[in-house]
Design an enzyme around this catalytic site. Structure first.
Site, PDB file in Angstrom:
ATOM      1  N   ASP A 101      18.012  23.476 -39.586  1.00  0.00           N
ATOM      2  CA  ASP A 101      18.802  22.797 -38.598  1.00  0.00           C
ATOM      3  C   ASP A 101      20.111  23.339 -38.589  1.00  0.00           C
ATOM      4  O   ASP A 101      20.790  23.455 -39.562  1.00  0.00           O
ATOM      5  CB  ASP A 101      18.670  21.309 -38.715  1.00  0.00           C
ATOM      6  CG  ASP A 101      17.171  21.169 -38.517  1.00  0.00           C
ATOM      7  OD1 ASP A 101      16.390  21.878 -37.849  1.00  0.00           O
ATOM      8  OD2 ASP A 101      16.802  19.735 -38.713  1.00  0.00           O
TER       9      ASP A 101
HETATM   10  N1  URA Z   1      13.741  19.704 -42.585  1.00  0.00           N
HETATM   11  C1  URA Z   1      14.521  19.076 -41.483  1.00  0.00           C
HETATM   12  O1  URA Z   1      14.441  18.089 -40.994  1.00  0.00           O
HETATM   13  N2  URA Z   1      15.620  19.940 -41.098  1.00  0.00           N
HETATM   14  C2  URA Z   1      15.808  21.424 -41.879  1.00  0.00           C
HETATM   15  O2  URA Z   1      16.867  22.080 -41.538  1.00  0.00           O
HETATM   16  C3  URA Z   1      14.904  21.814 -42.741  1.00  0.00           C
HETATM   17  C4  URA Z   1      13.996  20.998 -43.176  1.00  0.00           C
END
Ligand code: URA
Length: 229
Positions: A101
């Protein structure tokens, strides 16, 4: 690079087969037919033809980035900087293997090797991903077994078993083998908890080197690349 190595690396056959093509006079370098397989070519500059087909060499690269927050895991974005913008050298066709993310930090592999990406991303390959996290809310002892049994997400998806370790108040580590959209955040949400920071610290055989600052990256060594396969 040796001519036979170049041809086998670019998919023209096994080392034995390409030696045969070379001996038969199928290969030319800069307009001259070359019939010895140990002939040295400059794979980036010489014009190598297999009969009349041009042989394109693309070096495979494997980059381990410590992703900072604020960058999106994509090759192009209209609004935000991408993780590819952090790579100083021009590398043809590179892309991130999977996604973190925008606000997640840590280990992200970047490559131009499509086969590797496929191997790594399939949950059936059981590649472990370890995330360090902080969270808000109260983690009850019964939650450890819930993670082990598989958390049910808001869209009805049942996650594969995950291992959680809480080592300090509001801080811990989780190991998962999948990579669904916002997966870790949604697993915690399903228990009424909120992830307040998330950092990936390992991915398969790779670990985030402690000296690597956010925004910095290293090229994997030959041994690290072998271990990935
Ligand atoms: N899980 C998440 O919620 N975000 C990420 O970036 C990676 C794994």
């Amino acid at each position: 690079m040796r001519l036979d190595k170049l041809l086998s690396h670019t998919g023209y056959g096994s080392r034995k087969e390409v030696k045969e093509w070379i001996r038969k006079g199928y290969i030319s370098v800069n307009g001259v037919v070359i019939q010895n397989d140990d002939y040295k070519v400059n794979e980036l500059e010489d014009e190598v033809l297999f009969l009349d087909e041009s042989v394109h060499y693309e070096k495979l690269v494997y980059i381990l980035l410590n992703k900072p927050a604020g960058y999106v895991s994509a090759t192009f974005d209209l609004h935000d900087p991408t993780v590819i913008d952090l790579i100083q050298e021009y590398q043809k066709g590179i892309f991130p293997v999977g996604r973190l993310d925008k606000d997640t930090t840590g280990l992200l592999l970047i490559t131009n090797d499509g086969k590797l990406a496929h191997n790594f991303l399939s949950p059936s390959k059981h590649v472990n991903k370890v995330y360090e996290f902080t969270f808000a809310g109260k983690f009850l002892p019964s939650y450890f077994s819930k993670f082990q049994e598989g958390i049910l997400l808001d869209d009805g998806y049942l996650c594969m078993p995950a291992v959680v370790e809480i080592d300090q108040l509001q801080h811990g580590f989780i190991t998962i083998q999948e990579g669904k959209y916002h997966q870790v955040k949604r697993m915690f949400q399903a228990l009424g908890l909120e992830i307040t920071s998330l950092k990936r610290i390992s991915f398969g055989s790779l670990s985030l080197p402690s000296h690597l600052k956010e925004g910095e990256y290293v090229y994997l060594t030959e041994a690290e690349i072998q271990a990935l396969f």
